[in-house]
Design a protein around this motif. Structure first.
Motif, PDB file in Angstrom:
ATOM      1  N   LEU A  19       0.717  -1.226  -0.006  1.00 32.42           N
ATOM      2  CA  LEU A  19      -0.118  -0.087  -0.289  1.00 32.42           C
ATOM      3  C   LEU A  19       0.855   1.065   0.177  1.00 32.42           C
ATOM      4  O   LEU A  19       0.309   2.390  -0.230  1.00 32.42           O
ATOM      5  CB  LEU A  19      -0.928   0.028   1.436  1.00 32.42           C
ATOM      6  CG  LEU A  19      -2.039  -1.010   1.292  1.00 32.42           C
ATOM      7  CD1 LEU A  19      -2.597  -0.945   2.845  1.00 32.42           C
ATOM      8  CD2 LEU A  19      -2.954  -0.981   0.290  1.00 32.42           C
ATOM      9  N   ASP A  20       1.967   1.139   0.261  1.00 32.06           N
ATOM     10  CA  ASP A  20       2.958   2.307   0.481  1.00 32.06           C
ATOM     11  C   ASP A  20       2.685   3.189   1.485  1.00 32.06           C
ATOM     12  O   ASP A  20       2.858   4.380   1.524  1.00 32.06           O
ATOM     13  CB  ASP A  20       3.354   3.229  -0.865  1.00 32.06           C
ATOM     14  CG  ASP A  20       4.425   3.878  -0.761  1.00 32.06           C
ATOM     15  OD1 ASP A  20       5.632   3.521  -0.305  1.00 32.06           O
ATOM     16  OD2 ASP A  20       4.387   4.955  -1.538  1.00 32.06           O
ATOM     17  N   ILE A  21       2.150   2.499   2.655  1.00 34.33           N
ATOM     18  CA  ILE A  21       1.847   3.288   3.900  1.00 34.33           C
ATOM     19  C   ILE A  21       2.147   2.545   4.941  1.00 34.33           C
ATOM     20  O   ILE A  21       2.321   1.148   4.933  1.00 34.33           O
ATOM     21  CB  ILE A  21       0.233   3.509   4.319  1.00 34.33           C
ATOM     22  CG1 ILE A  21      -0.623   2.212   4.348  1.00 34.33           C
ATOM     23  CG2 ILE A  21      -0.285   4.611   3.077  1.00 34.33           C
ATOM     24  CD1 ILE A  21      -1.993   2.549   4.490  1.00 34.33           C
ATOM     25  N   GLU A  22       2.966   2.964   6.168  1.00 37.12           N
ATOM     26  CA  GLU A  22       2.980   2.394   7.329  1.00 37.12           C
ATOM     27  C   GLU A  22       1.910   1.889   7.865  1.00 37.12           C
ATOM     28  O   GLU A  22       0.706   2.343   7.800  1.00 37.12           O
ATOM     29  CB  GLU A  22       3.748   3.195   8.491  1.00 37.12           C
ATOM     30  CG  GLU A  22       5.064   3.826   7.787  1.00 37.12           C
ATOM     31  CD  GLU A  22       6.158   2.911   8.087  1.00 37.12           C
ATOM     32  OE1 GLU A  22       6.073   1.822   8.922  1.00 37.12           O
ATOM     33  OE2 GLU A  22       7.042   3.144   7.405  1.00 37.12           O
ATOM     34  N   LEU A  23       2.037   0.451   8.778  1.00 43.04           N
ATOM     35  CA  LEU A  23       0.742   0.211   9.515  1.00 43.04           C
ATOM     36  C   LEU A  23       0.856   1.004  10.942  1.00 43.04           C
ATOM     37  O   LEU A  23       1.723   0.734  11.792  1.00 43.04           O
ATOM     38  CB  LEU A  23       1.110  -1.413   9.905  1.00 43.04           C
ATOM     39  CG  LEU A  23       0.122  -2.038  10.801  1.00 43.04           C
ATOM     40  CD1 LEU A  23      -1.299  -2.191  10.432  1.00 43.04           C
ATOM     41  CD2 LEU A  23       0.466  -3.614  10.855  1.00 43.04           C
ATOM     42  N   PRO A  24      -0.144   1.819  11.139  1.00 44.32           N
ATOM     43  CA  PRO A  24      -0.280   2.612  12.286  1.00 44.32           C
ATOM     44  C   PRO A  24      -0.553   1.858  13.493  1.00 44.32           C
ATOM     45  O   PRO A  24      -1.604   0.948  13.613  1.00 44.32           O
ATOM     46  CB  PRO A  24      -1.342   3.562  12.179  1.00 44.32           C
ATOM     47  CG  PRO A  24      -1.851   3.167  10.848  1.00 44.32           C
ATOM     48  CD  PRO A  24      -1.429   1.999  10.247  1.00 44.32           C
ATOM     49  N   PRO A  25       0.360   1.807  14.550  1.00 47.69           N
ATOM     50  CA  PRO A  25      -0.008   1.036  15.745  1.00 47.69           C
ATOM     51  C   PRO A  25      -1.307   1.384  16.282  1.00 47.69           C
ATOM     52  O   PRO A  25      -1.920   0.428  17.103  1.00 47.69           O
ATOM     53  CB  PRO A  25       0.998   1.418  16.814  1.00 47.69           C
ATOM     54  CG  PRO A  25       2.412   2.129  15.822  1.00 47.69           C
ATOM     55  CD  PRO A  25       1.614   2.639  14.524  1.00 47.69           C
ATOM     56  N   ALA A  26      -1.758   2.387  16.136  1.00 44.12           N
ATOM     57  CA  ALA A  26      -3.238   2.850  16.630  1.00 44.12           C
ATOM     58  C   ALA A  26      -4.222   2.031  16.319  1.00 44.12           C
ATOM     59  O   ALA A  26      -5.537   2.075  16.930  1.00 44.12           O
ATOM     60  CB  ALA A  26      -3.374   4.491  16.476  1.00 44.12           C
ATOM     61  N   ILE A  27      -4.176   1.427  15.035  1.00 42.49           N
ATOM     62  CA  ILE A  27      -5.270   0.464  14.562  1.00 42.49           C
ATOM     63  C   ILE A  27      -5.162  -0.803  15.007  1.00 42.49           C
ATOM     64  O   ILE A  27      -6.099  -1.652  14.616  1.00 42.49           O
ATOM     65  CB  ILE A  27      -5.274   0.927  12.988  1.00 42.49           C
ATOM     66  CG1 ILE A  27      -4.272   0.120  12.242  1.00 42.49           C
ATOM     67  CG2 ILE A  27      -5.803   2.217  12.542  1.00 42.49           C
ATOM     68  CD1 ILE A  27      -4.588  -0.023  10.708  1.00 42.49           C
ATOM     69  N   ILE A  28      -3.996  -1.233  15.815  1.00 36.26           N
ATOM     70  CA  ILE A  28      -3.869  -2.616  15.780  1.00 36.26           C
ATOM     71  C   ILE A  28      -4.678  -2.815  17.298  1.00 36.26           C
ATOM     72  O   ILE A  28      -4.614  -2.078  18.212  1.00 36.26           O
ATOM     73  CB  ILE A  28      -2.506  -3.143  16.205  1.00 36.26           C
ATOM     74  CG1 ILE A  28      -1.728  -2.753  14.722  1.00 36.26           C
ATOM     75  CG2 ILE A  28      -2.245  -4.539  16.798  1.00 36.26           C
ATOM     76  CD1 ILE A  28      -0.287  -2.728  15.062  1.00 36.26           C
ATOM     77  N   LYS A  29      -5.164  -4.184  17.202  1.00 35.96           N
ATOM     78  CA  LYS A  29      -6.275  -4.533  18.730  1.00 35.96           C
ATOM     79  C   LYS A  29      -5.135  -4.643  19.697  1.00 35.96           C
ATOM     80  O   LYS A  29      -4.194  -5.534  19.719  1.00 35.96           O
ATOM     81  CB  LYS A  29      -6.925  -5.583  18.331  1.00 35.96           C
ATOM     82  CG  LYS A  29      -7.824  -6.126  19.544  1.00 35.96           C
ATOM     83  CD  LYS A  29      -8.480  -7.237  19.178  1.00 35.96           C
ATOM     84  CE  LYS A  29      -7.920  -8.387  19.858  1.00 35.96           C
ATOM     85  NZ  LYS A  29      -8.743  -9.738  19.617  1.00 35.96           N
ATOM     86  N   PRO A  30      -5.239  -3.920  20.880  1.00 35.16           N
ATOM     87  CA  PRO A  30      -4.386  -4.216  22.147  1.00 35.16           C
ATOM     88  C   PRO A  30      -4.437  -5.905  22.294  1.00 35.16           C
ATOM     89  O   PRO A  30      -5.606  -6.386  22.512  1.00 35.16           O
ATOM     90  CB  PRO A  30      -5.129  -3.370  23.188  1.00 35.16           C
ATOM     91  CG  PRO A  30      -5.759  -2.318  22.266  1.00 35.16           C
ATOM     92  CD  PRO A  30      -6.162  -2.883  21.224  1.00 35.16           C
ATOM     93  N   GLY A  31      -3.474  -6.249  22.713  1.00 34.47           N
ATOM     94  CA  GLY A  31      -3.372  -7.541  23.230  1.00 34.47           C
ATOM     95  C   GLY A  31      -2.981  -8.587  21.926  1.00 34.47           C
ATOM     96  O   GLY A  31      -2.182  -9.487  22.549  1.00 34.47           O
ATOM     97  N   GLY A  32      -3.360  -8.142  20.815  1.00 34.26           N
ATOM     98  CA  GLY A  32      -2.955  -9.095  19.760  1.00 34.26           C
ATOM     99  C   GLY A  32      -4.094  -9.904  19.126  1.00 34.26           C
ATOM    100  O   GLY A  32      -5.464  -9.597  19.618  1.00 34.26           O
TER     101      GLY A  32
END
Length: 123
Positions: free
Chosen positions: A73-86
């Motif tokens: 996608l030519d974009i970083e994976l923002p940590p803010a959209i990752i579900k806490p805990g995994g």
């Protein structure tokens, strides 16, 4: 002339199958046992085994999937959209992250980008 939200959504939709297949490959590699063992002989029940008690992959490791999002996608994976805990499975990760990535890609979700690290002046 900049792309509209619809143009960006269409571009994302064209890349989504590649994104999903590369995320699946990344997940499989990241969750593979180091020694190749499948863990089926690990103790279970109340014996104190830690096998299977946590997520298959934790949220901190998911950030490393940015190599996939950057490539596809030519974009970083923002940590803010990752579900806490995994995530307990690849399907769970993809079902959670891909729709959010589309919103980031189209600009519907704004994420903070880190400021570049200032390099110290040479002495």
């Amino acid at each position: 002339m900049s792309a509209t939200k619809d143009d960006l959504a269409k571009a994302f939709d064209e890349k989504v199958s590649d994104l999903v297949s590369q995320l699946e490959a990344w997940f499989a590699e990241e969750t593979a046992p180091i020694d190749g063992a499948d863990g089926s002989d690990a103790p279970s029940g109340d014996g104190g085994s830690i096998i299977g008690t946590g997520p298959a992959i934790d949220s901190k490791r998911v950030v490393d999937a940015r190599v996939v999002t950057k490539k596809v996608l030519d974009i970083e994976l923002p940590p803010a959209i990752i579900k806490p805990g995994g995530y307990t499975s690849c399907k769970e990760m993809i079902d959670d992250i891909v729709p959010k990535l589309k919103k980031v890609f189209t600009g519907e979700i704004k994420v903070k980008t880190p400021k570049p690290v200032k390099q110290p002046e040479p002495a």
